[in-house]
Design an enzyme around this catalytic site. Structure first.
Site, PDB file in Angstrom:
ATOM      1  N   HIS A 176     -11.358  37.859  33.752  1.00  0.00           N
ATOM      2  CA  HIS A 176     -12.559  38.294  33.026  1.00  0.00           C
ATOM      3  C   HIS A 176     -13.420  39.214  33.893  1.00  0.00           C
ATOM      4  O   HIS A 176     -13.850  40.286  33.447  1.00  0.00           O
ATOM      5  CB  HIS A 176     -13.340  37.040  32.606  1.00  0.00           C
ATOM      6  CG  HIS A 176     -14.671  37.291  31.964  1.00  0.00           C
ATOM      7  ND1 HIS A 176     -14.874  37.180  30.608  1.00  0.00           N
ATOM      8  CD2 HIS A 176     -15.876  37.626  32.493  1.00  0.00           C
ATOM      9  CE1 HIS A 176     -16.147  37.440  30.328  1.00  0.00           C
ATOM     10  NE2 HIS A 176     -16.775  37.708  31.458  1.00  0.00           N
ATOM     11  N   GLU A 177     -13.676  38.819  35.138  1.00  0.00           N
ATOM     12  CA  GLU A 177     -14.552  39.630  36.000  1.00  0.00           C
ATOM     13  C   GLU A 177     -13.897  40.966  36.346  1.00  0.00           C
ATOM     14  O   GLU A 177     -14.573  41.995  36.425  1.00  0.00           O
ATOM     15  CB  GLU A 177     -14.921  38.861  37.270  1.00  0.00           C
ATOM     16  CG  GLU A 177     -15.715  37.574  37.025  1.00  0.00           C
ATOM     17  CD  GLU A 177     -16.997  37.774  36.216  1.00  0.00           C
ATOM     18  OE1 GLU A 177     -17.534  38.895  36.180  1.00  0.00           O
ATOM     19  OE2 GLU A 177     -17.453  36.794  35.592  1.00  0.00           O
ATOM     20  N   HIS A 189     -14.665  43.284  33.600  1.00  0.00           N
ATOM     21  CA  HIS A 189     -15.941  44.006  33.722  1.00  0.00           C
ATOM     22  C   HIS A 189     -15.788  45.200  34.659  1.00  0.00           C
ATOM     23  O   HIS A 189     -16.259  46.300  34.370  1.00  0.00           O
ATOM     24  CB  HIS A 189     -17.029  43.071  34.260  1.00  0.00           C
ATOM     25  CG  HIS A 189     -17.551  42.092  33.244  1.00  0.00           C
ATOM     26  ND1 HIS A 189     -17.887  42.456  31.964  1.00  0.00           N
ATOM     27  CD2 HIS A 189     -17.814  40.757  33.346  1.00  0.00           C
ATOM     28  CE1 HIS A 189     -18.335  41.378  31.307  1.00  0.00           C
ATOM     29  NE2 HIS A 189     -18.294  40.337  32.120  1.00  0.00           N
ATOM     30  N   HIS A 198     -19.107  42.463  27.127  1.00  0.00           N
ATOM     31  CA  HIS A 198     -18.804  41.216  26.421  1.00  0.00           C
ATOM     32  C   HIS A 198     -18.510  41.492  24.953  1.00  0.00           C
ATOM     33  O   HIS A 198     -19.223  42.251  24.296  1.00  0.00           O
ATOM     34  CB  HIS A 198     -19.968  40.231  26.554  1.00  0.00           C
ATOM     35  CG  HIS A 198     -20.029  39.595  27.906  1.00  0.00           C
ATOM     36  ND1 HIS A 198     -21.203  39.292  28.537  1.00  0.00           N
ATOM     37  CD2 HIS A 198     -19.039  39.209  28.750  1.00  0.00           C
ATOM     38  CE1 HIS A 198     -20.944  38.740  29.716  1.00  0.00           C
ATOM     39  NE2 HIS A 198     -19.632  38.689  29.868  1.00  0.00           N
ATOM     40  N   TYR A 223     -17.836  35.250  24.777  1.00  0.00           N
ATOM     41  CA  TYR A 223     -18.523  33.993  25.091  1.00  0.00           C
ATOM     42  C   TYR A 223     -17.857  32.825  24.367  1.00  0.00           C
ATOM     43  O   TYR A 223     -17.273  32.987  23.303  1.00  0.00           O
ATOM     44  CB  TYR A 223     -19.964  34.044  24.584  1.00  0.00           C
ATOM     45  CG  TYR A 223     -21.000  34.620  25.520  1.00  0.00           C
ATOM     46  CD1 TYR A 223     -20.665  35.227  26.721  1.00  0.00           C
ATOM     47  CD2 TYR A 223     -22.346  34.552  25.173  1.00  0.00           C
ATOM     48  CE1 TYR A 223     -21.652  35.754  27.538  1.00  0.00           C
ATOM     49  CE2 TYR A 223     -23.338  35.080  25.988  1.00  0.00           C
ATOM     50  CZ  TYR A 223     -22.984  35.684  27.170  1.00  0.00           C
ATOM     51  OH  TYR A 223     -23.965  36.200  27.965  1.00  0.00           O
TER      52      TYR A 223
HETATM   53 ZN   LIG Z   1     -18.693  38.369  31.709  1.00  0.00          ZN
END
Ligand SMILES: [Zn+2]
Length: 553
Positions: free
Chosen positions: A179-180, A183, A189, A243
């Site tokens: 996930h990171e 980014h 998101h 999320y």
């Molecule tokens: Zn995030």
């Protein structure tokens, strides 16, 4: 719950004894400073559309957006700088926060624990297996990622300049590392996309006081989505960038659910096909489109990072100088031709409508809109004079079709399917269409029209790109995909389906293919060096890949 989808098995992450599957139960949400909060502030931030006011929390001197996204000082702008339109500035900025050629240099800070290093290596392998992104050990590059220990899990979005941290504490699992890195690649998101209210409900009463800003859409914060790198591909509640239902809950009740009230588990096992699709949309930009004009001539069109399309013709001995067709284009283009002096070009505009431009003789039309709502590049084919069939993936991830019959454009109609890529369409004769897409299992799905629509069926394969297809004769089909190894794979139909076979190459994004004549193929790819390559089937042999010298970045 145990996920056994093919794309997981491919990565060696299948369920069962001895598997290395990471935690299935995700944290409620990644946070840079778990349990800490700070004053909510605003600042003007450089975006692709000029300066925008962005809300963040100030914690330990960092500017934290939505829990785990950090703003770099270099992204801040003094208040009052005039906003510019995306047409003036967007293309440059849109291109500049992407890593050139999708290549991300990185280092491990010396105090990063060995087990976290192993986790990052696994996350890097995962990214490289499923996307064209390459993370390479830094040598002397000025812009690079530093994987470091520290508080929580956090990252900047896209390339922000200089050394930029991806922080992973011991509690960040493999899914959070993927996930990171997402980014850092440039993804935001998923639940903050400008179109999220059509897909999920936000339960404001359950959100921790002070964190409401993190549930605004990017549009509510003044972004339009695409130019900043959100709203890529179709909306995906299973995205690794989404999320969970319990993110920033004040009372243990869900803060976000699907439209039907379903809980969102916060999928952190791996990149979904929707995620890889978004990355390819963000980075490919220039999958070529090619079409036969006559027995010796070809036409090709590509998009470049300034969002313009560029057109060139093979005149039998050389490619003509590229012509700038302009446009504000967010997708790779499609091209069709029904006569030697006729070319029709299609691409997706900022509002996701299909745009059309054509050349009759030597005269180009203006850009015109055909409407629709596309979440992929279009594909088009002409099976006869004054006939065009156009397909795109819609907001529902089904394939939508529209035809020109020489007099009018017929309305958009769904032909179903569940696509994780742009479609491609070809025809071997009048009133015949063959449409191909990548499905949820990365296999290629096929649907034909022959006086009526036939059902979708699987052709197998493992695609890391949209497919390309052509037909050089009746009852003949040739299909190309990019495989997990970056090479181009080929499958043919001549009354029976032949097995997939590798044509080699080290490629980026989807291939393109056309046929100048019977038993001939011309295929085009963007190489991993960012240049356009061509390979031909002469009727008896493959020529091997050769460089056209056309930069595509
Ligand atoms: Zn995030």
């Amino acid at each position: 719950m145990c996920f056994t989808a093919a794309w997981l098995a491919l990565a060696g992450w299948a369920c069962g004894s001895g598997s290395t599957a990471p935690e299935v139960v995700a944290p409620a949400v990644e946070q840079a400073f778990p349990g800490e909060s700070g004053p909510v502030q605003t600042a003007f931030v450089a975006t692709a559309r000029g300066t925008r006011e962005v809300t963040f929390q100030r914690i330990r001197g960092e500017r934290v957006v939505e829990g785990d996204i950090l703003l770099a000082p270099g992204q801040l702008r003094p208040e009052g700088v005039a906003q510019s339109s995306h047409s003036a500035q967007g293309a440059t900025t849109h291109g500049s926060y992407r890593w050139p050629q999708g290549r991300i240099p990185y280092v491990f800070r010396s105090d990063l624990p060995a087990d976290t290093q192993a986790e990052v290596n696994a996350a890097i392998n995962h990214w490289q297996h499923f996307t064209s992104i390459r993370l390479v050990p830094r040598t002397t590059e000025a812009n690079y990622v530093v994987f470091q220990p520290g508080s929580g899990c956090s990252s900047y979005v896209g390339m922000v300049g200089g050394a930029q941290a991806v922080t992973l504490e011991a509690a960040c699992n493999l899914g959070s590392a993927v996930h990171e890195i997402g980014h850092a690649v440039g993804l935001w998101h998923e639940q903050s996309r400008t179109d999220r209210d059509a897909h999920v409900n936000i339960h404001w009463q359950n959100i921790q006081p002070g964190m409401e800003y993190a549930f605004q859409t990017y549009r509510e914060r003044g972004f339009n989505g695409y130019w900043e790198g959100s709203d890529l591909g179709g909306y995906d509640v299973r995205s690794i960038m989404h999320y969970t239902s319990w993110a920033f809950s004040v009372n243990g009740q869900p803060t976000i659910t699907t439209k039907s009230g379903g809980l969102i588990e916060g999928h952190r096992i791996g990149l979904t096909p929707g995620d890889t699709d978004a990355v390819e949309e963000l980075y490919e930009g220039s999958t070529p489109a090619v079409v036969r004009l006559d027995a010796t001539r070809l036409a090709r069109v590509v998009r470049k990072p300034n969002t313009h399309l560029y057109y060139s013709e093979w005149n039998g001995s050389a490619w003509t100088a590229e012509v700038d067709l302009g446009g504000t284009i967010r997708s790779s283009p499609a091209i069709a031709s029904w006569a030697p002096d006729r070319v029709d070009i299609f691409a997706i505009g900022v509002d996701r409508a299909v745009l059309h431009k054509f050349k009759q003789g030597t005269v180009w039309s203006e850009w015109g809109s055909l409407g629709g709502y596309a979440t992929s590049a279009p594909a088009a084919v002409s099976w006869g004079p004054n006939r065009i069939d156009l397909v795109v993936r819609g907001g529902d991830n089904a394939i939508w079709h529209r035809a020109w019959d020489g007099v009018v454009w017929h309305g958009w109609g769904s032909i179903g399917g569940l696509a994780t890529s742009a479609p491609t369409v070809t025809s071997w004769g009048p009133d015949r269409l063959d449409i191909f897409v990548r499905g949820g299992d990365n296999a290629i799905q096929h649907k034909a029209w022959a006086g009526r629509w036939y059902d979708w069926g699987s052709l197998g394969g493992s695609a890391t790109s949209a497919p390309a297809a052509t037909a050089w004769g009746v009852n003949r089909l040739d299909i190309l995909i990019r495989g997990p190894d970056g090479a181009i794979w080929h499958k043919a139909w001549n009354g029976v389906w032949h097995d997939w076979g590798s044509l080699g190459g080290s490629t980026w994004g989807a291939p393109a293919v056309t046929a100048r004549g019977v038993n001939q193929l011309d295929m085009f790819v963007r190489g991993s060096d960012g240049f356009l390559y061509q390979q031909a089937w002469t009727g008896s042999q493959w020529t091997g890949w050769y460089l056209l010298g056309v930069p595509m970045y």
